[in-house]
Every structure is written in C-alpha cells, then in structure tokens.
Scaffold this active site. Structure first.
Site, PDB file in Angstrom:
ATOM      1  N   GLY A  99       0.809  -1.216   0.000  1.00  0.00           N
ATOM      2  CA  GLY A  99       0.000   0.000   0.000  1.00  0.00           C
ATOM      3  C   GLY A  99       0.839   1.260   0.000  1.00  0.00           C
TER       4      GLY A  99
ATOM      5  N   LEU B 248      -5.401  -9.650 -36.821  1.00  0.00           N
ATOM      6  CA  LEU B 248      -6.433 -10.682 -36.674  1.00  0.00           C
ATOM      7  C   LEU B 248      -7.821 -10.217 -37.114  1.00  0.00           C
ATOM      8  CD1 LEU B 248      -4.152 -12.010 -34.964  1.00  0.00           C
ATOM      9  CD2 LEU B 248      -5.949 -12.979 -33.556  1.00  0.00           C
ATOM     10  N   GLY B 249      -7.927  -8.986 -37.579  1.00  0.00           N
ATOM     11  CA  GLY B 249      -9.238  -8.495 -38.001  1.00  0.00           C
ATOM     12  C   GLY B 249     -10.255  -8.628 -36.882  1.00  0.00           C
TER      13      GLY B 249
ATOM     14  N   GLU C  66       3.254   1.481 -11.128  1.00  0.00           N
ATOM     15  CA  GLU C  66       4.706   1.429 -10.877  1.00  0.00           C
ATOM     16  C   GLU C  66       5.431   2.573 -11.591  1.00  0.00           C
ATOM     17  OE1 GLU C  66       6.411  -1.020  -9.187  1.00  0.00           O
ATOM     18  OE2 GLU C  66       4.834  -2.515  -8.898  1.00  0.00           O
TER      19      GLU C  66
ATOM     20  N   HIS D 272       4.084   6.198 -17.639  1.00  0.00           N
ATOM     21  CA  HIS D 272       4.949   6.408 -18.813  1.00  0.00           C
ATOM     22  C   HIS D 272       5.611   7.796 -18.752  1.00  0.00           C
ATOM     23  CE1 HIS D 272       6.105   5.340 -22.871  1.00  0.00           C
ATOM     24  NE2 HIS D 272       5.601   6.449 -23.355  1.00  0.00           N
TER      25      HIS D 272
HETATM   26  C1  LIG Z   1      -4.606  -2.021 -11.791  1.00  0.00           C
HETATM   27  C2  LIG Z   1      -3.719  -1.194 -10.918  1.00  0.00           C
HETATM   28  C3  LIG Z   1      -3.020  -1.798  -9.876  1.00  0.00           C
HETATM   29  C4  LIG Z   1      -2.253  -1.022  -9.020  1.00  0.00           C
HETATM   30  N1  LIG Z   1      -1.599  -1.626  -7.965  1.00  0.00           N
HETATM   31  C5  LIG Z   1      -0.980  -0.853  -7.021  1.00  0.00           C
HETATM   32  C6  LIG Z   1      -0.430  -1.449  -5.828  1.00  0.00           C
HETATM   33  O1  LIG Z   1      -0.450  -2.682  -5.659  1.00  0.00           O
HETATM   34  N2  LIG Z   1       0.087  -0.630  -4.868  1.00  0.00           N
HETATM   35  C7  LIG Z   1       0.133   0.731  -5.020  1.00  0.00           C
HETATM   36  O2  LIG Z   1       0.614   1.403  -4.111  1.00  0.00           O
HETATM   37  N3  LIG Z   1      -0.355   1.320  -6.156  1.00  0.00           N
HETATM   38  C8  LIG Z   1      -0.906   0.562  -7.144  1.00  0.00           C
HETATM   39  N4  LIG Z   1      -1.441   1.151  -8.285  1.00  0.00           N
HETATM   40  C9  LIG Z   1      -1.425   2.604  -8.395  1.00  0.00           C
HETATM   41  C10 LIG Z   1      -0.470   3.158  -9.434  1.00  0.00           C
HETATM   42  O3  LIG Z   1       0.848   2.988  -9.044  1.00  0.00           O
HETATM   43  C11 LIG Z   1      -0.860   4.613  -9.704  1.00  0.00           C
HETATM   44  O4  LIG Z   1      -2.082   4.585 -10.410  1.00  0.00           O
HETATM   45  C12 LIG Z   1       0.188   5.398 -10.465  1.00  0.00           C
HETATM   46  O5  LIG Z   1       1.322   5.628  -9.664  1.00  0.00           O
HETATM   47  C13 LIG Z   1      -0.327   6.729 -11.008  1.00  0.00           C
HETATM   48  O6  LIG Z   1      -0.992   7.442 -10.022  1.00  0.00           O
HETATM   49  P1  LIG Z   1      -2.448   8.056 -10.337  1.00  0.00           P
HETATM   50  O7  LIG Z   1      -3.287   6.981 -10.925  1.00  0.00           O
HETATM   51  O8  LIG Z   1      -2.910   8.705  -9.088  1.00  0.00           O
HETATM   52  O9  LIG Z   1      -2.205   9.106 -11.471  1.00  0.00           O
HETATM   53  P2  LIG Z   1      -1.734  10.633 -11.278  1.00  0.00           P
HETATM   54  O10 LIG Z   1      -0.501  10.700 -10.462  1.00  0.00           O
HETATM   55  O11 LIG Z   1      -2.911  11.453 -10.859  1.00  0.00           O
HETATM   56  O12 LIG Z   1      -1.364  11.012 -12.775  1.00  0.00           O
HETATM   57  C14 LIG Z   1      -2.358  11.342 -13.765  1.00  0.00           C
HETATM   58  C15 LIG Z   1      -1.633  11.746 -15.036  1.00  0.00           C
HETATM   59  O13 LIG Z   1      -0.811  12.907 -14.772  1.00  0.00           O
HETATM   60  C16 LIG Z   1       0.526  12.636 -15.156  1.00  0.00           C
HETATM   61  N5  LIG Z   1       1.446  13.325 -14.233  1.00  0.00           N
HETATM   62  C17 LIG Z   1       1.505  13.227 -12.881  1.00  0.00           C
HETATM   63  N6  LIG Z   1       2.489  13.984 -12.402  1.00  0.00           N
HETATM   64  C18 LIG Z   1       3.077  14.593 -13.467  1.00  0.00           C
HETATM   65  C19 LIG Z   1       4.185  15.481 -13.624  1.00  0.00           C
HETATM   66  N7  LIG Z   1       4.918  15.903 -12.577  1.00  0.00           N
HETATM   67  N8  LIG Z   1       4.504  15.892 -14.866  1.00  0.00           N
HETATM   68  C20 LIG Z   1       3.790  15.451 -15.938  1.00  0.00           C
HETATM   69  N9  LIG Z   1       2.750  14.613 -15.869  1.00  0.00           N
HETATM   70  C21 LIG Z   1       2.403  14.181 -14.639  1.00  0.00           C
HETATM   71  C22 LIG Z   1       0.679  11.128 -15.085  1.00  0.00           C
HETATM   72  O14 LIG Z   1       1.715  10.665 -15.936  1.00  0.00           O
HETATM   73  C23 LIG Z   1      -0.703  10.664 -15.555  1.00  0.00           C
HETATM   74  O15 LIG Z   1      -0.739  10.623 -16.950  1.00  0.00           O
HETATM   75  C24 LIG Z   1      -2.151   0.374  -9.218  1.00  0.00           C
HETATM   76  C25 LIG Z   1      -2.824   0.968 -10.300  1.00  0.00           C
HETATM   77  C26 LIG Z   1      -3.590   0.191 -11.144  1.00  0.00           C
HETATM   78  C27 LIG Z   1      -4.307   0.847 -12.306  1.00  0.00           C
END
Ligand SMILES: Cc1cc2nc3c(=O)[nH]c(=O)nc-3n(C[C@H](O)[C@H](O)[C@H](O)COP(=O)(O)OP(=O)(O)OC[C@H]3O[C@@H](n4cnc5c(N)ncnc54)[C@H](O)[C@@H]3O)c2cc1C
Length: 392
Positions: A137, A346-347, A371, A374
């Site tokens: 977490g 694969l259409g 993690e 991008h």
């Molecule tokens: C299926 C799934 C499983 C997951 N499992 C875990 C887990 O086990 N444990 C855990 O702790 N987390 C987990 N996560 C969370 C995941 O690590 C976060 O979703 C991720 O770090 C992005 O955070 P956010 O979704 O809040 O996006 P945000 O941080 O809100 O980002 C939104 C957008 O803004 C962009 N952005 C943010 N900051 C900047 C910046 N400084 N400059 C430019 N662009 C920026 C990002 O690239 C993104 O495109 C999981 C997520 C998913 C979808």
C-alpha cells in the site's frame, strides 16, 4: 480460448547468453503457463476473478521470491532468472504477473531488506509457499505519482502505533493476508509496517468495473484507528527511498514481463497471418502485414537486448533506478503498441477472447500506468541526463 501454440521469438539467439539454470527455470515457467494458465485465464478475466487455484503452481515455479535466499523459503535465483519467470508469467497474463510481482518485490523484498530477523522468519517462508498472500500500500486517493505527499499516518501510543488513512488501487488487497503499508510518523518520516488481516479497523473493499487486469484483484486499504504492534514496523530503512527501492525491483520484473506479453501478441499474429487467406493468399504475404510483423519482431529483439543487459547489471548490483525506469517505460510502450498492431492483423477475430491479444492490450493499459506512469519514467530519464528535476 484456442489452444496455446506459443513459440517464443529469439531472433538474435539470446538463449546463447543464458545459463543452463536460466533456461531450466524459464522453460519450467513456460510449460507451467501453457498447462495451468492458458486454459483458464480467459474465463477468469471475463469473470473478473483472480484464479486462486494457481497460487500453489506460482509458488512451485519460484514466482514468489525468486531471488530471496532459500533459508527464508525463496528460490535463491539470480536476477536473470527472476526476470525470465516474470516474462513467462506475463506471456500468460499481466494480472497473474502482477500478483507474483507484488508478492515478490513489494512484500517479500521489503521484509527481507528492511525487516528484522524475526519478521523474516515469521513471514517470508509462508509468502514463498503461497500460504500467505501479500499486498503493498503506497498509492493514496490524492497521491499517485507523488507518493511522498501521503497523508496515511501512524501515531506513537507507547505500546503500539495507531494507524489511520487509506490506500487505493492496491493489487491483491481483497484477499491478502498481510499488507506492507507506507505511512508517515509524527515527524513526517515515511515508515514501512506490516498490517495483518483481522486487525480491528482494517478493511479491504474491492475495486470493481475494471476493463484492465481483470484477472488480478484490486482494492482499497482502509485504516480506521488500527493498533499496530511495535514489532510490525520495518526497522531497517525509512524515508521515501524505502518504498522506491521496492519499486526498482518490481519495475525490473515488469520490464521483462512486458516482453512476454509482446511475444505472445507477435506469435499469435504471425501464426494467424500465415493461416488466414484473403484475396487467394495468406495475409502474411502482403507487404502491409509483413511491415507490422517485421517491426514487431525488431522491437521485441531490441527490448530483449536492453533487458538482458539490465539483468546483467542487476546481478552485479550496478543497475541504477534510472536505467530500470528506461527499460520499464520502453518495454511496456513497445508491448502496448505491438498488442494494438497484432490485434489488427487478426481483423474481427482480434477482438474476441478466442485469442489473447485484446486481453493483453487492455492489461497493458494498467501496466503503462502503475509502478510509475509512462510520463514519470520519462521525467526520471530527463532528470538523470540533465540533473534538473522537472517533476514540479
Ligand atoms: C490495476 C492497478 C493496480 C495497481 N496496484 C498498485 C499497488 O499494488 N500498490 C500501489 O501502491 N499502487 C498501485 N497502483 C497505483 C499506481 O501505481 C498509480 O495509479 C500510479 O502511480 C499513477 O498514479 P495516479 O493513478 O494517481 O495518477 P496521477 O498521479 O494522478 O497522474 C495522472 C496523469 O498525470 C501525469 N502526471 C503526474 N504527475 C506529473 C508530472 N509531474 N509531470 C507530468 N505529468 C504528470 C501522469 O503521468 C498521468 O498521466 C495500481 C494501479 C492500477 C491501475
């Protein structure tokens, strides 16, 4: 799903660079995925259920703590073997690989690296065998890319700590027996702690309606005045560097895993293109389809070389976080692009669950976000080469 006829591309004979042990570990994982994952995974994904029946098998192929020493129940393998196992599992499904990654790199690794000897002995063997499942977490509703801002906190109450806050998007949360949780103490310092299911005030509601990683259970961690015994604090490291160290290990596994998903999409598209006849010849005979397939195998080969080298650096404990970021970012992006192209080959068949491609594509939308997104990985490279952080 149609029969699993997977044949891995190895265009530059990378197998020659692997040891006998690497090949044995890789082939055992490959066979297991064919036998135990491929036949059931489409159904699990359609039903949005983690297939718990594969937990024992994951433990047997060494997917839980591949590089954790054998004295703690781990497989005692090197980083290359760890990567190859992740590659093979994600060839089957990114959700299953997520479960293995979390268990190994985000739960066992911090307990092994930052935990006390008592904590290692208490938790690691059970996590390695799959008797205990864990989750990690870090992410909170208001702090995703910027986990250092977290508000989840612990207060020292003398005999114990009182934990309050919430985490979201947590893989394995709905069924995990333990959670490695990151929270700020009264001085604002990030500490790692082990929260056990059954502790009063601790709940793990499941997150529903995902279109991605449907075979992996995701949920929240809610802490409402949870009493954490002092012996559950990870004593040997604190600060943001502690969770980031775990992420290095997991991201390295993802770099390999994404190659697995890409290989599966390419292999499926190649076989289909050779069999599917339109305008009186196999579609593989048309230049437009050959361009797609040739570019796919080129990108996979480049990713394999990058990742093999990263594995060698990891084995020498020389890989930097920025090098790991580059591989995670490159390989997941590569795999997602290949999934999109392969689906077109694969259409209409490409949109069905008869083939794995669409499932891989949807899964990779999570893998490119979690993690470190991008974008964030690009900023890490930018910071590394310029020395100027552009996060804020
Ligand atoms: C299926 C799934 C499983 C997951 N499992 C875990 C887990 O086990 N444990 C855990 O702790 N987390 C987990 N996560 C969370 C995941 O690590 C976060 O979703 C991720 O770090 C992005 O955070 P956010 O979704 O809040 O996006 P945000 O941080 O809100 O980002 C939104 C957008 O803004 C962009 N952005 C943010 N900051 C900047 C910046 N400084 N400059 C430019 N662009 C920026 C990002 O690239 C993104 O495109 C999981 C997520 C998913 C979808």
């Amino acid at each position: 799903m149609s029969q699993d006829l997977f044949q891995a591309p190895d265009y530059y004979n990378l197998d020659d660079l692997l040891t006998e042990e690497h090949l044995l570990v890789r082939d055992a994982a490959r066979e297991w995925v064919k036998r135990e994952v491929s036949p059931i995974i489409e159904n699990a994904a359609q039903k949005a259920e983690f297939p718990k029946q594969i937990i024992n098998g994951l433990a047997e192929i060494g997917a839980f703590g591949p590089y954790i020493p054998e004295q703690y129940g781990g497989a005692g393998l090197d980083q290359m073997s760890y990567g190859l196992i992740m590659q093979e599992i994600e060839r089957g499904d990114s959700g299953v690989r997520s479960t293995a990654s979390v268990q190994s790199s985000l739960v066992m690794y911090p307990i092994y690296k930052y935990g006390s000897e008592e904590q290692r002995k208490k938790y690691l063997p059970k996590l390695a065998s799959g008797e205990f499942m864990g989750c990690f977490g870090l992410t909170e509703p208001d702090y995703g890319s910027n986990p250092g801002g977290m508000v989840t906190n612990i207060k020292d109450k003398g005999d114990y700590f009182l934990l309050n806050g919430a985490k979201m998007w947590i893989s394995n949360a709905p069924f995990a027996d333990i959670a490695v949780v990151w929270a700020k103490n009264e001085e604002g310092r990030i500490k790692g702690l082990i929260v056990e299911r059954g502790m009063e005030g601790f709940t793990t509601p499941e997150t529903h309606n995902k279109w991605s990683l449907r075979a992996s259970a995701t949920g929240e961690l809610i802490f409402d005045n949870v009493k954490i015994p002092k012996e559950n604090i990870l004593p040997n490291k604190d600060g943001l560097g502690a969770p980031l160290g775990c992420l290095d290990s997991a991201r390295y596994g993802i770099a390999w895993g994404a190659i697995g998903a890409a290989m599966d999409c390419y292999d499926t598209a190649l076989r289909y293109a050779k069999e599917r006849v339109q305008f009186d010849k196999p579609i593989a005979g048309y230049q437009l389809q050959q361009k797609k397939l040739a570019e796919m195998v080129t990108e996979i080969t480049k990713a394999q070389l990058l990742t093999w080298r990263l594995g060698a650096l990891r084995n020498e404990e020389k890989a930097t976080s920025a090098q790991i970021s580059m591989a995670k970012r490159n390989n997941v992006d590569m795999a997602l692009k290949i999934a999109r192209e392969a689906r077109q080959v694969l259409g209409a068949m490409g949109i069905t669950g008869e083939y794995s491609i669409m499932r891989h594509m949807m899964n990779l939308e999570s893998v490119i976000t979690y993690e470190g997104t991008h974008d964030i990985h690009l900023l890490i490279t930018g910071f590394d080469i310029t020395g100027i952080p552009a996060f804020k």
